[in-house]
Design a protein around this motif. Structure first.
Motif, short mmCIF file in Angstrom:
data_model
loop_
_atom_site.label_atom_id
_atom_site.label_comp_id
_atom_site.label_asym_id
_atom_site.label_seq_id
_atom_site.Cartn_x
_atom_site.Cartn_y
_atom_site.Cartn_z
N ARG A 341 38.26 50.52 42.21
CA ARG A 341 37.54 49.26 42.15
C ARG A 341 36.70 49.10 43.42
O ARG A 341 37.12 49.48 44.51
N ILE A 342 35.47 48.59 43.24
CA ILE A 342 34.58 48.30 44.36
C ILE A 342 34.33 46.80 44.40
O ILE A 342 34.02 46.19 43.38
N LEU A 343 34.47 46.21 45.57
CA LEU A 343 34.13 44.80 45.78
C LEU A 343 32.90 44.75 46.68
O LEU A 343 32.99 44.96 47.89
N ASN A 344 31.74 44.53 46.05
CA ASN A 344 30.49 44.46 46.80
C ASN A 344 30.22 43.00 47.17
O ASN A 344 30.07 42.15 46.30
N TYR A 359 36.61 48.97 48.87
CA TYR A 359 37.03 49.74 47.69
C TYR A 359 38.54 49.87 47.69
O TYR A 359 39.20 49.83 48.73
N GLN A 360 39.08 50.05 46.49
CA GLN A 360 40.50 50.33 46.28
C GLN A 360 40.62 51.45 45.26
O GLN A 360 39.89 51.47 44.26
N ILE A 361 41.52 52.39 45.50
CA ILE A 361 41.76 53.49 44.59
C ILE A 361 43.19 53.39 44.09
O ILE A 361 44.13 53.39 44.89
N ASN A 362 43.34 53.30 42.78
CA ASN A 362 44.66 53.19 42.17
C ASN A 362 45.18 54.58 41.88
O ASN A 362 44.92 55.15 40.83
N THR A 363 45.87 55.15 42.82
CA THR A 363 46.42 56.49 42.65
C THR A 363 47.85 56.51 43.14
O THR A 363 48.19 55.84 44.10
N ASP A 746 44.16 54.70 49.97
CA ASP A 746 43.90 54.01 48.72
C ASP A 746 43.02 52.78 48.89
O ASP A 746 42.81 52.02 47.94
N SER A 747 42.48 52.54 50.08
CA SER A 747 41.57 51.41 50.29
C SER A 747 40.74 51.68 51.53
O SER A 747 41.09 52.50 52.37
N GLY A 748 39.62 50.97 51.65
CA GLY A 748 38.75 51.15 52.80
C GLY A 748 37.45 50.40 52.63
O GLY A 748 37.29 49.55 51.74
N VAL A 749 36.49 50.72 53.50
CA VAL A 749 35.21 50.02 53.55
C VAL A 749 34.08 51.03 53.41
O VAL A 749 34.11 52.10 54.02
#
Length: 789
Positions: A341-344, A359-363, A746-749
Motif C-alpha cells: 500500500r502507498i499513502l501519497n 508505503y507498507q508491504i504486507n509480507t 515492511d514500511s518506509g518513506v
C-alpha cells in the motif's frame, strides 16, 4: 499459445528415481522428498517503457535471481546486456559488473535507428549453457520521429480471435467443466473482451470475460463443437474468429482443488485397471512422488502443501512405463494480491519541489534479500507492467504472466512444461548426467562456467588432427595494458580458464604456449558473448493513438534536451594502445638480476649478449630451435618448466629473437629460483624487454593469439533520482523522477523531487519479497504547470 517451451534443467537425482522411490500398488501413499536441483539463474529485466523514439535513452534495471526461489543469485558477478533488431542484428552490447546481484544503467538509441521491433536481451555466462530462449528478453517498439505521422504505423483493429481451451474433454451437454480463454487481435496482441459462445442448440458454452492480458476463465458446457458461435461486444460476428485449442491429451481428465493443507487431484477416465505415478516438480526439481493402482478408472491424490515449494509447480501423471498422460500447472501464489500500500500525501504537486509518500508491504518474511523497487514516472501508455508480473519461482523471469487472479489461473490451465522435462526424471541409469565442468555426453553440456570475478577468458586447446582436447598443458596470457601475467593449465579435455579479479574497462592480451606445442595444436578462445540464433516473435510494428500522442510529446522533450545539452550517453569502451608498458612493474616484482643492454659494449646480436653478459642462462640448440636454460641451484628443478617471456609474452623458441641487434633490446630480467605463480610452478623466469615494447619488430609467435577483452563496467549505484535545480535556469526535463530499490523491511518513506515537466505521474511499487512472492501497487498524482491558487 498452448504449451510453453521451458528447456532442460537436469536433476542429478532424477535419473535414479526408479531405484530410490518405493512402489505402492493398492492404496495411495504420500512420500515427500527433499532434493537439491542443478543451480539455475534467471534475469529479471525491466525498462520504464515499451515504446521509444530513435535517439531516446532506454533506462533499464536487471536482477539476477535463483530460478527456484527468486532470491538474488550469488553465483554470477557479471551480466551481458544487448540490443538486437528483429533480424538478429546487433545494435548494442556491453558486459556489466553486478552490485548485490543487480544492475541499473541506460542505453542511448542511435539517432538514425529505423522504425521497427527491437529486443533487449540479458544473460550471465552460466546461462549460456542453456537455450537462448531462456535468456531475459524484452520486446521494444522504436519509431523514427519522421515516421510519427505515417498511417502505416497506426494501430487499428476490427477483428478479434478467441482461443478456448477446455481443461478436459468432459461429457457433451454436461455442466461443471472449466476452460481458459485467450482473446487477441489477428496478429496475436492481447485484447480485453466481454461476450459468450453459443452451441448449435443455442445453449451457452462459455462466458467470455478477459482483461488487458487477453486471459480469462469460464465454466464450460461442451456441445457440438462444429456449431459453436462466438459473440463479442463491439465486434461484428463475421469478424470474430474462434479456435478450439484441445490439450495434447484428451484423456484422462485432471481436476485440481486446494485448501490450506492439501492440493487434491481428481483424475478420471483412466483405463479400468493399471498402475500410475504422480510426480510434482518445478521444471527439473522434484518435490513429491507417489504411485497408485486403480480398478475403477478414477484416482484421487492428496498432496500436502507443506511438501511443495513456493511458486509454480507441475503435477505430472504417468503410466507404468513412464509415459506422460496428463499434466497441470499449479501455484500457491495469487498475483492479484497486491500485498502493498502507498499513502501519497499530495495528489497535486508543484514544479521543482520535494515530496514524500509512505508505503507498507504486507509480507510474512521481510528480509535482506527482498527485491522490491519504486518507480516515480510520468504516465506512459507504453508501460504495461501493471497488467503482468515478470514471473514466479519455477518459471523464467520476464515471461510476463497475467497479473490478475483470474487471468493468471487461465494461463496456468493452458500451459505446461514440455514432455521432455518429465522424461528426464526417468532416464535410463546408464545415460550419464551433467558433469562439472564440461560434460561430454548426455545431460547439459557445461561449457561456460559462472563468473564469480570481474571477468574471465575461457577456451580449449585442441589437436586439429583429430579434434580432441589436449590436457595438462601450460598456457600464459599477458595483459598488455598493465603488464599483468596470468597462467592456466588445461584440464583433461583441453579446457582452460583465466580469471581477472579487479580489472575493468577494455584490454588487449596475448596468449601463447609456455612449452613448445606439438604440430597441429591450436588454442581456441570462447566468444565473450553469445551469438544470436533465436529471436522472439513480434507482430507488425503498430502504435495506438495514445502511444503516438505520448511519442510526439517525447519528440518535443528530446528537442528541448538537445537545446540544453541534456542528451543521454552510453558507456564508451576505448581500446588502449597495444604494447608493453615499461613504466609499470612486472608481475614478478623486483628481479634477481637485471641486465640493461645499453650499459655494455655493442655486440653483434642478442645471442652474444646472453653468452657474454647474462649469467645463469645458457642457450641450447634443440634441432633447429634455440632453447634457453636457466642454470642455478633449485630446490625442485626437474618437474617444472622455465617461464620465458619477451615483452611479457610467453615464448618457447628464441631462434629469431636471438638474431635481433642488441639496440632493439632494453633489458633482460631474471628470476633465478623456484617461482610459484597462482597454481603454477616454474623453475625460473626470463623476461626480455624490447626498447619500444613492440616485440623487437618481429611478428608474434605463430601459435600466439592477440585479442581484446571488454571487462565488465564497474558497478555503480542502482538509483535514478532527479536532483532539484531551483537555483539555476537549466530546466529539469526528465520523465523519471525516481527509480530505486526499497530497503528491507515492511514500511518506509518514498522521497522524490518534481521537475519542469507537468502532467500525470504514477508512484509504482513492485517486486519480490524474501519468499519470492510478487508485491505491487501504485498511486497517481499530478504535477501542475503553475502554482495552485
Amino acid at each position: 499459445m498452448g504449451m510453453v517451451s521451458i528447456n532442460k534443467m537436469n536433476n542429478t537425482k532424477g535419473k535414479f528415481l526408479k531405484k530410490l522411490l518405493p512402489v505402492f500398488l493398492v492404496l495411495v501413499s504420500i512420500h515427500s522428498y527433499s532434493q537439491i536441483p542443478l543451480f539455475r539463474e534467471t534475469v529479471w529485466l525491466q525498462t520504464t517503457s515499451g515504446v521509444y523514439l530513435a535517439g531516446e535513452e532506454i533506462h533499464f534495471k536487471a536482477s539476477v535471481m535463483e530460478i527456484d526461489t527468486y532470491k538474488p543469485s550469488s553465483l554470477s558477478n557479471n551480466l551481458r546486456v544487448e540490443l538486437i533488431n528483429n533480424k538478429g542484428e546487433l545494435i548494442y552490447r556491453d558486459n556489466y559488473e553486478l552490485r548485490r546481484s543487480r544492475l541499473t544503467s541506460s542505453i542511448k538509441l542511435p539517432d538514425g535507428l529505423p522504425s521497427g521491433n527491437y529486443h533487449l536481451r540479458s544473460y550471465t555466462n552460466w546461462m549460456r549453457n542453456f537455450p537462448e530462449s531462456e535468456f531475459a528478453w524484452l520486446s521494444l517498439r522504436v519509431i523514427q520521429p519522421s515516421d510519427l505521422g505515417k498511417q502505416e504505423y497506426r494501430y487499428k483493429h476490427d477483428s478479434i480471435s478467441i482461443m478456448l481451451t477446455p481443461t478436459g474433454p468432459g461429457n457433451q451437454g454436461t455442466q461443471g467443466g472449466e476452460c481458459s480463454i485467450f482473446t487477441s487481435d489477428t496478429e496475436g496482441r492481447p485484447l480485453s473482451a466481454e461476450g459468450f459462445i453459443l452451441s448449435s442448440s443455442t445453449d451457452t458454452v462459455a462466458w467470455i470475460s478477459t482483461d488487458k492480458t487477453g486471459w480469462g476463465t469460464s465454466k464450460y458446457n461442451k456441445g457440438n463443437e462444429s456449431g459453436y458461435k462466438p459473440f463479442i461486444r463491439g465486434y461484428d460476428p463475421a469478424k470474430t474468429m474462434l479456435s478450439l485449442h484441445e490439450t495434447a491429451r484428451e484423456e484422462p481428465i485432471m481436476t485440481l482443488r486446494d485448501d490450506r493443507s492439501f492440493v487434491y487431484l481428481d483424475i478420471k477416465n483412466l483405463p479400468a485397471t493399471g498402475n500410475y505415478k504422480l510426480l510434482v516438480h518445478q521444471t527439473y526439481s522434484w518435490y513429491w512422488y507417489s504411485e497408485s493402482h486403480t480398478v475403477t478408472g478414477n484416482i484421487e491424490f492428496a498432496v500436502p502443501q507443506s511438501s511443495l515449494p513456493n511458486g509454480i509447480v507441475q503435477f505430472s501423471l504417468l503410466n507404468n512405463t513412464n509415459e506422460l498422460l496428463s499434466a497441470r500447472l499449479w501455484s500457491d501464489q495469487k498475483p492479484g494480491d497486491k500485498r502493498a500500500r502507498i499513502l501519497n500525501h499530495d495528489t497535486h504537486a508543484e514544479l521543482r519541489r520535494n515530496y514524500i509518500a509512505d508505503y507498507q508491504i504486507n509480507t510474512s518474511s521481510p528480509g535482506k534479500q527482498s527485491n522490491i523497487n519504486v518507480l516515480v514516472i510520468k504516465d506512459n501508455p507504453g508501460y504495461t507492467a501493471g497488467n503482468y508480473i515478470p514471473g514466479l519461482p519455477g518459471w523464467y523471469a520476464g515471461y510476463r504472466l497475467p497479473g490478475s487472479e483470474d487471468s493468471f489461473r487461465a494461463w496456468l490451465m493452458n500451459n505446461t512444461y514440455p514432455d521432455k522435462v518429465v522424461k528426464e526424471f526417468f532416464r535410463e541409469d546408464n545415460i550419464p548426467g551433467p558433469g562439472l565442468p564440461f560434460a561430454s555426453t548426455g545431460g547439459i553440456q557445461i561449457g561456460y562456467l559462472p563468473e564469480t570475478q570481474n571477468g574471465m577468458l575461457s577456451g580449449r586447446l585442441i589437436n586439429n588432427n583429430d579434434s580432441t582436447g589436449i590436457g595438462e598443458i601450460y598456457l600464459g596470457l599477458t595483459i598488455l595494458n598493465d603488464n599483468t601475467f596470468h597462467t592456466s593449465i588445461t584440464d583433461k579435455k583441453g579446457y582452460f580458464l583465466f580469471t581477472f579479479p579487479g580489472i575493468t574497462g577494455s584490454a588487449d592480451y596475448i596468449i601463447n604456449f609456455i612449452r613448445e606445442p606439438e604440430p597441429g595444436w591450436e588454442i581456441k578462445i570462447d566468444e565473450i558473448y553469445e551469438s544470436v540464433s533465436y529471436i522472439p516473435p513480434a507482430p507488425p510494428l503498430k502504435f495506438t493513438e495514445d502511444e503516438l500522442v505520448y511519442l510526439q510529446e517525447q519528440a518535443e522533450l528530446m528537442q528541448l534536451k538537445n537545446i540544453y545539452g541534456q542528451s543521454g550517453s552510453t558507456r564508451n569502451n576505448n581500446n588502449a594502445s597495444r604494447g608493453i608498458n615499461h613504466s609499470l612493474a612486472s608481475f614478478y616484482g623486483k628481479p634477481d638480476l637485471r641486465v640493461v643492454v645499453d650499459k655494455y659494449i655493442r655486440l653483434s646480436n642478442l645471442r652474444e649478449v646472453f653468452y657474454e653478459v647474462v649469467p645463469h642462462v645458457s642457450i641450447r640448440n634443440k634441432g633447429d630451435k634455440s632453447i634457453p636454460v636457466i642454470t642455478g641451484d633449485y630446490l625442485y628443478p626437474a618437474p617444472y618448466p622455465s617461464l620465458i617471456l619477451f615483452d611479457g609474452i610467453p615464448v618457447y623458441d628464441l631462434s629469431e629473437i636471438l638474431k635481433l641487434p642488441p639496440g632493439r633490446i632494453k633489458s633482460i630480467e631474471l628470476i633465478n629460483q623456484f617461482y610459484i605463480h597462482g597454481n603454477d610452478f616454474f623453475s625460473g623466469i626470463l623476461n626480455i624487454e624490447s626498447v619500444n615494447g613492440d616485440f623487437g619488430g618481429l611478428d608474434l609467435p605463430a601459435t600466439s593469439i592477440l585479442g581484446s577483452i571488454d571487462f565488465p563496467a564497474k558497478a555503480g549505484t542502482d538509483r535514478i533520482k532527479v536532483k532539484s535545480k531551483r537555483e539555476t535556469n537549466q530546466p529539469v526535463l526528465d520523465n523519471i523522477l525516481l527509480w530505486d530499490s526499497i530497503l528491507p523491511g515492511d514500511s518506509g518513506v518514498i522521497s522524490y523531487t518534481t521537475g519542469d515537466n507537468p502532467g500525470k505521474y504514477n508512484i509504482i511499487l513492485y517486486g519480490y519479497d524474501e519468499s519470492g512472492n510478487w508485491v505491487s501497487t501504485s498511486e497517481s498524482f499530478v504535477i501542475l504547470p503553475f502554482p495552485p491558487h
